[in-house]
Design a protein around this motif. Structure first.
Motif: not given
Length: 512
Positions: A121-134, A46-52, A58-65
């Motif tokens: 993945d859904i239970r272990t990857l953190d927001s920093a990893f996903l935001v950096r990737n996006i 949810e922190g990733v979605l809030l970030h965008y 970018k939020q649509a991309a985050a939602r897709f991932l």
């Protein structure tokens, strides 16, 4: 009448909006299911979605991932040490492949056992990893060769942070810094051009290495070691391509004419995919290789996506619970893109009435490294089993799985020729033939055994030889019309099944 005309004039637009609304609802439902499945990691996502929140794209991309992360996992693999310790050798500590193999052999002789722990993945990857990737994916998307890639294609084939089931890698920025300048300076303007140029450079970065770890390789290990087996090369090659803004995906097959399987890449360009071998053949070069070399001709090819694919024909019958990678919702059957002469294989089974709880879901299997392995899922209607779009001139057997986890053979092994015509191998013990088989040059001192497939026992049965010499072994008791297997006790690759025809050994490794 005018009112009706005005109403119908707007009907197509209204219908389109309804479709968009339904698709949006499905996406929202998938996202909510993913967040619910995340457990304690939900706050990170949810922190990733809030970030965008102020960047809709970018939020649509985050939602897709995030919506598709529940389908993905990685594994930590290591040698278990006394006292609960873990050990995973660093490949770069060994000066040669031979030194690496010697060390791994010593671990095996010492009885060191590998352990495997799986993580979602859904239970272990953190927001920093996903935001950096996006953020990095969007940066690459602005490049000249990528900027015409549509957003849905970007999400599927550039944005994803993983290729297969490898450990999530943090090397995306390093790959961009190393390889994007090559593309910038060359003036390439399309994904196809960029893929071809970068693949030539990858040939200097990595190569096939047989003596790697007995674990699934990480991107970091393959990159540092400069090579791996095909799955490691494919993961690294496609990871580099995506980091550079090139839309690519992994295609795979289970071999039917030799042991094990193979992975390679396909690049999206103007609505079509073009196959290539990472670090080896360029787009346009790999498909002719597959179709011109007999042992490399696939029977089926599947494409591995980040998001689930629409249900295929195998969903026509209820699932029987048997576990196979072929049932992954992420796989798309793309055999028609590769096979020059695909056929529908229809084979009858007279044994179906002997079995209770016969399933309508059936499996087309090839003999691969000491066992029959499914290469396609099909359906059974009464006594006819059907498998669509298959590469012919292969040896198969059909099975079902009434008890989830085990295959039960419904037919004798058979040869499906290039037109789909079936010849079953039902031995005739009352009619025998003689033949002398050559031994392998490097294995002349091994003990050899000739087996034939016993249909009633549903297993290979050994035959007694009549004489043996330094380089040959002779038999006089081979049942006619039998599927044969000439082996040494060692578990080595490519001890292939075959049959005899016109006093010759017929294997499936030739173009006919």
């Amino acid at each position: 009448m005018d009112i009706l005309r005005r109403t119908f004039r707007f009907f197509p637009a209204c219908a389109f909006l309804v479709v968009l609304c339904l698709q949006s609802c499905r996406r929202d439902a998938a996202l909510e299911r993913a967040l619910a499945f995340a457990g304690d990691n939900r706050r990170e996502l949810e922190g990733v979605l809030l970030h965008y929140k102020d960047d809709s794209l970018k939020q649509a991309a985050a939602r897709f991932l995030i919506a598709n992360m529940p389908y993905h996992f990685y594994e930590e693999e290591f040698y278990a040490l006394p006292g609960g310790g873990r050990y995973r050798p660093r490949l770069t500590d060994f000066p040669t492949e031979e030194a690496c193999k010697a060390h791994l052999d010593s671990l095996a002789r010492a009885g060191r056992m590998g352990e495997r722990h799986r993580y979602k993945d859904i239970r272990t990857l953190d927001s920093a990893f996903l935001v950096r990737n996006i953020d990095l994916a969007f940066e690459a998307w602005r490049k000249p060769w990528a900027r015409q890639v549509p957003f849905p294609v970007f999400c599927r084939y550039i944005l994803p942070y993983r290729i297969s089931r490898e450990y999530p890698s943090g090397l995306r920025k390093e790959m961009m810094d190393r390889f994007i300048p090559l593309l910038d300076s060359s003036g390439v303007s399309s994904p196809l051009e960029a893929c071809s140029l970068l693949n030539k450079r990858l040939a200097t970065v990595m190569r096939y290495k047989k003596n790697s770890l007995p674990f699934y390789p990480t991107i970091e290990e393959t990159y540092a070691w400069g090579g791996a087996r095909c799955e490691g090369l494919c993961d690294l090659g496609l990871f580099v391509m995506r980091a550079a803004g090139i839309p690519v995906v992994m295609d795979r097959t289970l071999w039917t004419r030799m042991d094990w399987g193979h992975n390679w890449g396909a690049v999206w360009h103007e609505g079509r995919f073009h196959s290539f071998a990472p670090g080896e053949q360029l787009p346009g070069e790999y498909l002719p290789v597959l179709n011109s070399r007999g042992h490399l001709r696939p029977a089926k090819v599947y494409r591995s996506h980040f998001e689930p694919c629409p249900a295929s024909g195998s969903g026509e019958v209820p699932d029987d619970g048997y576990g196979t990678w072929l049932k992954s919702p992420l796989l798309e059957d793309v055999s028609m893109e590769y096979l020059d002469r695909p056929v529908d294989v229809r084979v009858s089974t007279d044994r179906i009435r002997e079995f209770a709880h016969a399933s309508g879901q059936v499996y087309l299997c090839a003999y691969n490294y000491y066992k029959w392995e499914p290469v396609a899922v099909g359906c059974r209607t009464d006594t006819t089993c059907l498998f669509r779009q298959v590469g012919g001139d292969n040896i198969f057997i059909v099975a079902d799985s009434p008890a989830a986890g085990q295959l039960r053979f419904l037919t004798a092994p058979f040869h499906a020729d290039a037109h789909g015509h079936v010849r079953k191998f039902i031995p005739r013990p009352e009619r025998t033939q003689a033949f002398t088989f050559p031994k392998r040059k490097r294995l002349l001192k091994r003990f050899y055994t000739l087996h034939y497939w016993d249909v009633e026992a549903a297993a290979f049965s050994p035959l007694e030889y009549s004489s043996t010499a330094d380089s040959t072994q002779s038999y006089t008791n081979i049942p006619e019309n039998a599927l044969l297997w000439f082996t040494v006790p060692d578990r080595i690759v490519n001890q292939r099944v075959f049959f005899l025809e016109n006093d010759s050994v017929i294997t499936m490794n030739l173009i006919r």
